[in-house]
Write an enzyme that holds these catalytic residues in place. Structure first.
Site, short mmCIF file in Angstrom:
data_model
loop_
_atom_site.label_atom_id
_atom_site.label_comp_id
_atom_site.label_asym_id
_atom_site.label_seq_id
_atom_site.Cartn_x
_atom_site.Cartn_y
_atom_site.Cartn_z
N ARG A 101 0.85 -1.20 0.00
CA ARG A 101 0.00 0.00 0.00
C ARG A 101 0.87 1.23 0.00
O ARG A 101 1.76 1.36 0.85
CB ARG A 101 -0.87 0.03 1.27
CG ARG A 101 -1.94 -0.98 1.27
CD ARG A 101 -3.03 -0.64 2.26
NE ARG A 101 -2.56 -0.31 3.61
CZ ARG A 101 -3.36 0.05 4.59
NH1 ARG A 101 -4.65 0.14 4.38
NH2 ARG A 101 -2.88 0.30 5.79
N THR A 105 -1.48 7.40 -0.48
CA THR A 105 -2.80 7.24 -1.13
C THR A 105 -3.57 6.03 -0.59
O THR A 105 -4.77 5.91 -0.82
CB THR A 105 -2.63 7.03 -2.64
OG1 THR A 105 -1.91 5.79 -2.84
CG2 THR A 105 -1.85 8.16 -3.28
N ASP A 197 0.18 -4.05 12.19
CA ASP A 197 0.65 -4.38 10.84
C ASP A 197 1.01 -5.87 10.79
O ASP A 197 1.95 -6.33 11.44
CB ASP A 197 1.89 -3.53 10.50
CG ASP A 197 2.29 -3.69 9.05
OD1 ASP A 197 2.27 -2.70 8.31
OD2 ASP A 197 2.62 -4.84 8.64
#
Ligand code: PRP
Ligand code: URA
Length: 206
Positions: A101, A105, A197
Site C-alpha cells: 500500500r 494514497t 501491521d
C-alpha cells in the site's frame, strides 16, 4: 458472500494474535493455526469426483478433489498463510503476487507477479491476513480475473467493514472468509482494534 467464523477455537486464537505482547514467533504460529481452521471452511464447496478404491475389506467408490486449487498469497503478509494451506492441501499450486500500500494514497502498488500466461487451476484462494480499505484485495482479484481465473475466494483473518464493502461491490462473485469483521479503519488505513501491521508482526520489522 461474507463468511465470518464464530468458532470458539478461532475466536480464542484470534484474541491471542491481537494482543500487542504476542511476539513474532507466537504470532506466526497463531497465523498458521488460524489458517488451518479457515481453510477447512473455505474449501467446503470444492467439487468432488468419484474414485474406485480398494480397502483391506473390499472395494468401494470414494471421493477425491475434482478441482485444482491455486493459492495466491499477497506478499508479504499472505506468506504466513501458505504453509498451513499446503499442509492440508499438498497438491495446491502457489502463485505469488506482490502488492504494497502506498502510505500516502493507501492504493496498492504491484511489484511482483509470478502468474503464468494462462490459468492452471479451477479455484483461486487469495491469502492475506488483512482486508482494510480493500484496495489490495480488489487489485488481486482484478489481476486474477484478467489471468482468466473462474472461481476466486478471499481468505483472511481480520476485515474492516470498509474493505468488505469495497471488495463485495467490486467483485460480488468473490466469497470472503474471515475470522472477524472489526469496528472501523483509522485515518491512516489501519483496522481498529485489529492487530497492527500483520507483515511487521510476523517478520519482526515493526
Ligand atoms: C497489508 C496487508 C494487505 C494490505 C491490506 O499489506 O497484508 O495486503 O495491507 O490493506 P488494504 O485492504 O487497505 O489494501 P502492506 O501493504 O502493509 O504490505 P506488507 O504485507 O508488505 O507489509
Ligand atoms: N494492513 C495491516 O497489516 N494492518 C492493518 O490494520 C491494515 C492494513
Amino acid at each position: 458472500m461474507l463468511f465470518q467464523s464464530d468458532h470458539p477455537l478461532i475466536q480464542h486464537k484470534l484474541t491471542l494474535l491481537r494482543r500487542q505482547e504476542t511476539e513474532p514467533k507466537k504470532f506466526r504460529e497463531l497465523v498458521r493455526e488460524l489458517t488451518w481452521l479457515l481453510a477447512y471452511e473455505s474449501l467446503r464447496d470444492v467439487r468432488l469426483t468419484d474414485v474406485p478404491i480398494t480397502t483391506p475389506m473390499g472395494t468401494m467408490v470414494g471421493k477425491e478433489m475434482g478441482e485444482k486449487v491455486g493459492l495466491v498469497p499477497i506478499l508479504r503478509a499472505g506468506l504466513g498463510m501458505v504453509d498451513a494451506f499446503l499442509e492440508i492441501l499438498p497438491m495446491a499450486q502457489v502463485w505469488h503476487i506482490g502488492l504494497y500500500r502506498d502510505h500516502r494514497t493507501l492504493e496498492p502498488v504491484e511489484y511482483y507477479n509470478k502468474l503464468p500466461s494462462g490459468p492452471t487451476v479451477q479455484v483461486c484462494l487469495i491469502l492475506d491476513p488483512m482486508l482494510a480499505t480493500g484496495g489490495s484485495a480488489v487489485a488481486a482479484v482484478d489481476i486474477l480475473k484478467r489471468w482468466g481465473a473462474q472461481r476466486i475466494k478471499f481468505v483472511g483473518l481480520i476485515a474492516a467493514p470498509e474493505g468488505v464493502k469495497r471488495l463485495s461491490q467490486a467483485h460480488p462473485d468473490v466469497d470472503i472468509h474471515v475470522a472477524a469483521v472489526d469496528d472501523h479503519l483509522n485515518d491512516i488505513g489501519y483496522i481498529v482494534p485489529g492487530l497492527g501491521d500483520a507483515g511487521d508482526r510476523q517478520y519482526g520489522t515493526g
